[in-house]
Scaffold this motif. Structure first.
Motif, PDB file in Angstrom:
ATOM      1  N   GLY A 151      51.290  50.975   7.620  1.00 12.06           N
ATOM      2  CA  GLY A 151      50.109  50.424   8.344  1.00 12.06           C
ATOM      3  C   GLY A 151      48.900  51.227   8.582  1.00 12.06           C
ATOM      4  O   GLY A 151      49.183  52.231   8.832  1.00 12.06           O
ATOM      5  N   THR A 152      47.708  50.724   8.456  1.00 12.26           N
ATOM      6  CA  THR A 152      46.436  51.481   8.664  1.00 12.26           C
ATOM      7  C   THR A 152      45.643  51.408   9.847  1.00 12.26           C
ATOM      8  O   THR A 152      44.902  52.210  10.134  1.00 12.26           O
ATOM      9  CB  THR A 152      45.583  51.417   7.395  1.00 12.26           C
ATOM     10  N   ASP A 153      45.962  50.033  10.547  1.00 12.24           N
ATOM     11  CA  ASP A 153      45.132  49.856  11.724  1.00 12.24           C
ATOM     12  C   ASP A 153      43.587  49.451  11.185  1.00 12.24           C
ATOM     13  O   ASP A 153      42.759  49.709  11.596  1.00 12.24           O
ATOM     14  CB  ASP A 153      45.068  50.886  12.725  1.00 12.24           C
ATOM     15  N   ALA A 154      43.497  49.129  10.048  1.00 14.35           N
ATOM     16  CA  ALA A 154      42.230  48.736   9.336  1.00 14.35           C
ATOM     17  C   ALA A 154      41.365  47.989  10.271  1.00 14.35           C
ATOM     18  O   ALA A 154      41.583  46.964  10.693  1.00 14.35           O
ATOM     19  CB  ALA A 154      42.437  47.828   7.934  1.00 14.35           C
ATOM     20  N   GLY A 155      40.196  48.465  10.348  1.00 16.44           N
ATOM     21  CA  GLY A 155      39.027  47.666  10.967  1.00 16.44           C
ATOM     22  C   GLY A 155      38.520  48.800  12.123  1.00 16.44           C
ATOM     23  O   GLY A 155      37.520  48.466  13.027  1.00 16.44           O
ATOM     24  N   THR A 156      39.397  49.680  12.568  1.00 12.91           N
ATOM     25  CA  THR A 156      39.113  50.593  13.430  1.00 12.91           C
ATOM     26  C   THR A 156      37.836  51.635  12.897  1.00 12.91           C
ATOM     27  O   THR A 156      37.521  51.772  11.636  1.00 12.91           O
ATOM     28  CB  THR A 156      40.220  51.227  14.053  1.00 12.91           C
TER      29      THR A 156
END
Length: 392
Positions: A305-310
């Motif tokens: 998981g990347t926390d995409a959008g941070t």
């Protein structure tokens, strides 16, 4: 109409072995029907892959498709139209980067739930499969108390009503905020936020409906609070310790490191977002690497998981997350296996995650061997297939 893909080196995702001179057949439901090497069977259609490498699509179990990675606050103050337009574009970016399945972990205006419905109806194309979460769950003044993005709850009863509401709307994953975090100015990673009792209610209600719960939990005692509440996955886990690891192993709790989210801020964001935000991320990075790898070596199942959008962590970074894992000591196969673990966490591993008979033919075509160099996943012009049909 069955299609046979020929002339490839096949990585099925079940072991680090690469099957040479491989072929596989996809049936008219979009699932793998047969896999082999050598002479391929005759089917209605044949696709020659030119000797390239085939690998399962990636799973990203921590995304925020309505957020804007070019802003310090994630763009959570944007209106519903701008957020929706951005979310659709971000889903396209995720698929093009090689991510074929996502679990959302907090989406403004419940936009992910609406987009999931459009995809299921065939009206939204060239996007990953979506497990939607809708808005996340925060206490008043907590890390997740953001405009349009959260249910703000301050008691077990308020949590129960809010979770039931989210599930009624179509949420398939519940995201609770157990600690402070990097993106909010008035709290820190070791600040406990939602209580064990509040999070336990979220778990109870979600599990009644067969859904899963993720907890944003970066420091202590919040990580322990989330595990004791029974969440299915701990997100970030910067300061996870042996006592918590013991309980995670006992309960089967997953850990989503999101290394790239913390790495991206000191790498790309200096001078572009507030100094306090950069300092929070930079100060924690070495600890994050050390503690996550300790948990991995002790046997905690990690997910991709990347926390995409941070901040400065866009929707193409899942392959970079794999690179960071390898740089911290994992083999390419161990890093890739975090993607497979994501399908197990979501309960869809019988249909997705590896290229085996009976599973959907969601796969990538790469020029180089990803088990020799995990950076092969970063190829810009990779081919991306879903159900045996090319999307990019």
């Amino acid at each position: 109409m069955a299609t046979t893909f020929t002339n490839c080196s096949l990585f099925t995702g079940t072991s680090e072995k690469i099957l040479k001179d491989a072929w596989f057949t996809v049936d008219d439901t979009g699932k793998v029907a047969e896999v082999g090497s050598g002479q391929a069977p005759s089917t209605n259609k044949t696709v020659d892959l030119g000797g390239q490498y085939v690998t399962p699509g990636l799973t990203n179990v921590h995304t925020h498709i309505t957020m804007d990675p070019l802003t310090g606050d994630g763009g959570t103050s944007r209106g519903v139209v701008a957020s929706t337009v951005g979310a659709v574009d971000h889903l396209h970016q995720l698929l093009k980067s090689g991510v074929t399945y996502v679990r959302e972990c907090g989406s403004s205006f419940d936009i992910d739930i609406a987009l999931k419905a459009l995809k299921d109806q065939g009206q939204l194309k060239q996007v990953p499969q979506i497990m939607p979460s809708g808005k996340f769950f925060s206490m008043t003044g907590g890390h997740g108390d953001m405009p349009n993005a959260a249910y703000v709850v301050d008691s077990p009863d308020e949590m129960r009503k809010a979770v039931r509401t989210a599930l009624k709307k179509g949420a398939k994953a519940i995201k609770v905020i157990a600690t402070g975090g990097v993106m909010t100015p008035n709290d820190f990673m070791d600040d406990p936020q939602l209580s064990v009792a509040e999070m336990h209610v979220a778990v109870e209600e979600a599990h009644h409906k067969g859904q899963i719960v993720a907890a944003h939990a970066e420091g202590n005692p919040g990580i322990m609070n989330a595990i004791q509440a029974g969440v299915d996955s701990v997100e970030h886990g910067f300061y996870v310790n042996d006592e918590e690891i013991d309980l995670m192993l006992k309960q089967g709790t997953y850990l989503t490191p999101t290394l790239v989210a913390d790495w991206a801020i000191p790498t790309f964001a200096k001078g572009k977002i507030p100094d306090w935000e950069v300092k929070k991320a930079a100060d924690a990075l070495d600890d994050l690497y050390k503690n996550i790898m300790h948990a991995f070596h002790r046997g905690v199942p990690l997910t991709l998981g990347t926390d995409a959008g941070t901040p400065f962590n866009d929707f193409t970074m899942a392959p970079v997350e794999l690179q960071l894992m390898v740089e911290q000591g994992m083999t390419p196969f161990e890093a890739f296996s975090t993607s497979v673990n994501g399908t197990k966490l979501m309960g869809v591993d019988d249909q997705y995650g590896t290229l085996e008979k009976g599973k959907f033919a969601d796969f990538l075509v790469l020029e180089n061997d990803p088990m020799a160099d995990v950076k092969a996943f970063q190829q810009k012009d990779k081919q991306v297939y879903q159900g045996g049909k090319r999307q990019y």
